[in-house]
Scaffold this active site. Structure first.
Site, PDB file in Angstrom:
ATOM      1  N   LYS A  52       0.712  -1.196   0.051  1.00 48.00           N
ATOM      2  CA  LYS A  52      -0.022  -0.124  -0.110  1.00 48.00           C
ATOM      3  C   LYS A  52       0.843   1.135   0.138  1.00 48.00           C
ATOM      4  O   LYS A  52       2.037   1.182   0.759  1.00 48.00           O
ATOM      5  CB  LYS A  52      -0.917   0.001   1.202  1.00 48.00           C
ATOM      6  CG  LYS A  52      -1.797   1.009   1.196  1.00 48.00           C
ATOM      7  CD  LYS A  52      -2.951   0.889   2.449  1.00 48.00           C
ATOM      8  CE  LYS A  52      -4.063   1.940   2.610  1.00 48.00           C
ATOM      9  NZ  LYS A  52      -4.811   1.979   3.554  1.00 48.00           N
ATOM     10  N   SER A 127      -9.823   1.802   2.560  1.00 49.20           N
ATOM     11  CA  SER A 127      -9.096   2.783   1.756  1.00 49.20           C
ATOM     12  C   SER A 127      -7.878   1.652   0.904  1.00 49.20           C
ATOM     13  O   SER A 127      -7.233   2.196   0.049  1.00 49.20           O
ATOM     14  CB  SER A 127      -8.299   3.779   2.577  1.00 49.20           C
ATOM     15  OG  SER A 127      -7.503   3.132   3.404  1.00 49.20           O
ATOM     16  N   SER A 151     -10.070  -0.569   6.698  1.00 46.03           N
ATOM     17  CA  SER A 151      -9.397  -0.276   5.581  1.00 46.03           C
ATOM     18  C   SER A 151      -8.652  -1.655   4.994  1.00 46.03           C
ATOM     19  O   SER A 151      -8.327  -1.512   3.699  1.00 46.03           O
ATOM     20  CB  SER A 151      -8.443   0.768   5.368  1.00 46.03           C
ATOM     21  OG  SER A 151      -9.350   1.970   5.150  1.00 46.03           O
TER      22      SER A 151
HETATM   23  N1  GLN Z   1     -13.247   4.535   5.757  1.00 48.30           N
HETATM   24  C1  GLN Z   1     -12.872   4.854   7.111  1.00 48.30           C
HETATM   25  C2  GLN Z   1     -12.021   6.277   7.041  1.00 48.30           C
HETATM   26  O1  GLN Z   1     -12.248   6.767   6.039  1.00 48.30           O
HETATM   27  C3  GLN Z   1     -11.487   3.933   7.319  1.00 48.30           C
HETATM   28  C4  GLN Z   1     -10.277   4.233   6.738  1.00 48.30           C
HETATM   29  C5  GLN Z   1      -9.325   3.328   7.311  1.00 48.30           C
HETATM   30  O2  GLN Z   1      -9.322   2.369   7.828  1.00 48.30           O
HETATM   31  N2  GLN Z   1      -7.949   3.925   6.992  1.00 48.30           N
HETATM   32  O3  GLN Z   1     -11.782   6.745   7.738  1.00 48.30           O
END
Ligand code: GLN
Length: 446
Positions: A52, A127, A151
């Site tokens: 990532k 994400s 995410s």
């Molecule tokens: N969708 C959540 C956010 O936007 C979690 C994102 C994540 O785990 N990085 O914060």
């Protein structure tokens, strides 16, 4: 070859490690032929990996999916990269993500839209959408993602792969670009549970460069893959199976729970009464920490700098206005507001208290049970563009995953079926540092 053949459609990669990866693979091959004892083979020898793009990779770009870090090449590697290197893995490149890991669909990347390999009109989740899509498309054997509020697990569910968020502190965050430091954790995405055990084995363990790293003994995770779960006590939280969960998803999850029971697990319903406050608490704590963490992007130390500024303050403003996307700006504003004097007690402090209540809900259930199971996400993957206009419906997607980060617990998403041709993920949540129990049940189910 596989990346070349598929990535024009899937669009998972932001950068390819084109020159170094083949050399590294050759080098490992050489080392293997020189080994005298097969037992000495490093655990991930020669295995192609995707990373990532918020994990610092020396000599390879690290953009976090943001314009503000365009062209940034870190002068050092994250601890997880050093551990992957020691384990013999071959990093193939950097994978797309929502900008600074803020999002649930990877549509917030400043660079490209990654598509769900099961249906290219659908999002891969986020994400870590690039990581999940790449593994699902067979481009890499495993990928690293990060999970602040779901995410790793939600994109794993949407793409039909396995994704594990380890206990907070088990995997070093040194070199992971911070989103919300008290919630962030790096973890693996793979095609099966055995691979998750191996990747976790390679990356877990104490790191003196991360002040929140836990000094615990890392067990042998493969020892947990016995296939036997007789007598394991599994709780089903009614709050994760009720209103807001798509009925077809719920039916698939119920079938998976029945299968765990058929394997000999003891299943009972429990309640996690503060679940309804998790989202509100998360969307204060995470933006608050993010607003502080993102203050470092000032146009001086990293990435881009806007032209034509008349003084220093103007340069900060122009750089940040041009460099950050809409969602990141929204979070910085919410977070800065929540932390401002006069509002701190009403918002941030209150959210921290709610966080404690949520953690206590879990502590109570884990006095009697080994695991909690339920859906990873309330629906299957949604169409590209379907939720971009309304941030709130996007936030609601993380309702099943966010409480786990607030409590610092480990949880996995494993594939458990389909609804209309799109994968459904089963979430198994464990006690702190009980990754072995999670892997044991996941392996038996798989
Ligand atoms: N969708 C959540 C956010 O936007 C979690 C994102 C994540 O785990 N990085 O914060």
């Amino acid at each position: 070859g596989r990346i070349e053949a598929t990535d024009n459609k899937v669009q998972a990669f932001l950068a390819l490690n084109q020159e170094k990866a083949p050399k590294r693979a050759q080098q490992i091959e050489q080392e293997i032929t020189e080994l005298e004892d097969a037992e000495d083979l490093p655990i991930l020898a020669g295995i192609p990996a995707g990373i990532k793009d918020n994990i610092c990779t020396m000599g390879m770009p690290t953009t976090c999916g943001s314009r503000i870090l365009e062209g940034y090449i870190p002068p050092y590697s994250a601890t997880v990269m050093k551990r992957l290197h020691a384990a013999g893995a071959v990093p193939m490149g950097k994978l797309n993500m929502d900008e600074f890991a803020m999002g649930s669909s990877t549509e917030n990347s400043a660079y490209q839209i990654t598509r769900n390999p099961w249906n290219l009109d659908y999002v891969p989740g986020g994400s870590s959408g690039g990581s999940a899509a790449s593994v699902a498309a067979g481009q890499v054997v495993f990928a690293l993602g990060s999970d602040t509020g779901g995410s790793i697990r939600q994109p794993a569910a949407y793409c039909g792969v396995v994704g594990l968020k380890p206990t907070y502190g088990l995997v070093s965050r040194f070199g992971l670009v911070a989103y919300a430091s008290s919630l962030d954790q790096i973890g693996p995405l793979t095609r099966n549970v055995e691979d998750t055990a191996d990747v976790l084995q390679a990356i877990a363990g104490y790191d003196e460069q991360d002040s929140t790293s836990a000094d615990v003994t890392v067990p042998n995770y493969r020892d947990a893959l016995t296939g036997d779960i007789k007598g394991l006590k599994i709780a089903v939280a009614k709050e994760y199976m009720g209103e807001g969960i798509d009925p077809q998803v719920r039916a698939v999850i119920q079938k998976a729970i029945d299968q765990l029971a058929a394997l000999g697990a003891e299943i009972e319903e429990v309640s996690l009464p503060h679940t309804e406050y998790a989202l509100a608490s998360y969307y204060l704590i995470a933006p608050a920490e993010a607003s502080s963490n993102l203050a470092r992007y000032d146009g001086v130390k990293y990435g881009i700098r806007a032209d034509g500024a008349k003084d220093l303050l103007d340069m900060y403003k122009k750089t940040r206005s041009q460099g950050f996307g809409e969602e990141v700006k929204r979070r910085i504003m919410v977070g800065t507001y929540a932390l401002s004097s006069g509002y701190y007690d009403a918002y941030y402090l209150k959210a921290q208290k709610v966080r404690t209540l949520i953690k206590q809900d879990f502590d109570k259930v884990f006095e009697k049970y080994d695991l909690i199971v339920g859906p990873t996400a309330p629906t299957t993957a949604f169409k590209i563009g379907e939720k971009t206009a309304d941030p709130l419906t996007m936030y609601l997607n993380d309702i099943c995953t966010i409480p786990i980060n607030l409590a610092g617990l480990p949880a996995i998403s494993i594939p458990c079926g389909f609804v209309d041709g799109l994968p459904v993920g089963l979430q198994l949540i464990g006690k702190a540092f009980a990754e072995s129990t999670i892997l044991q049940a996941s392996y038996a189910y798989e």
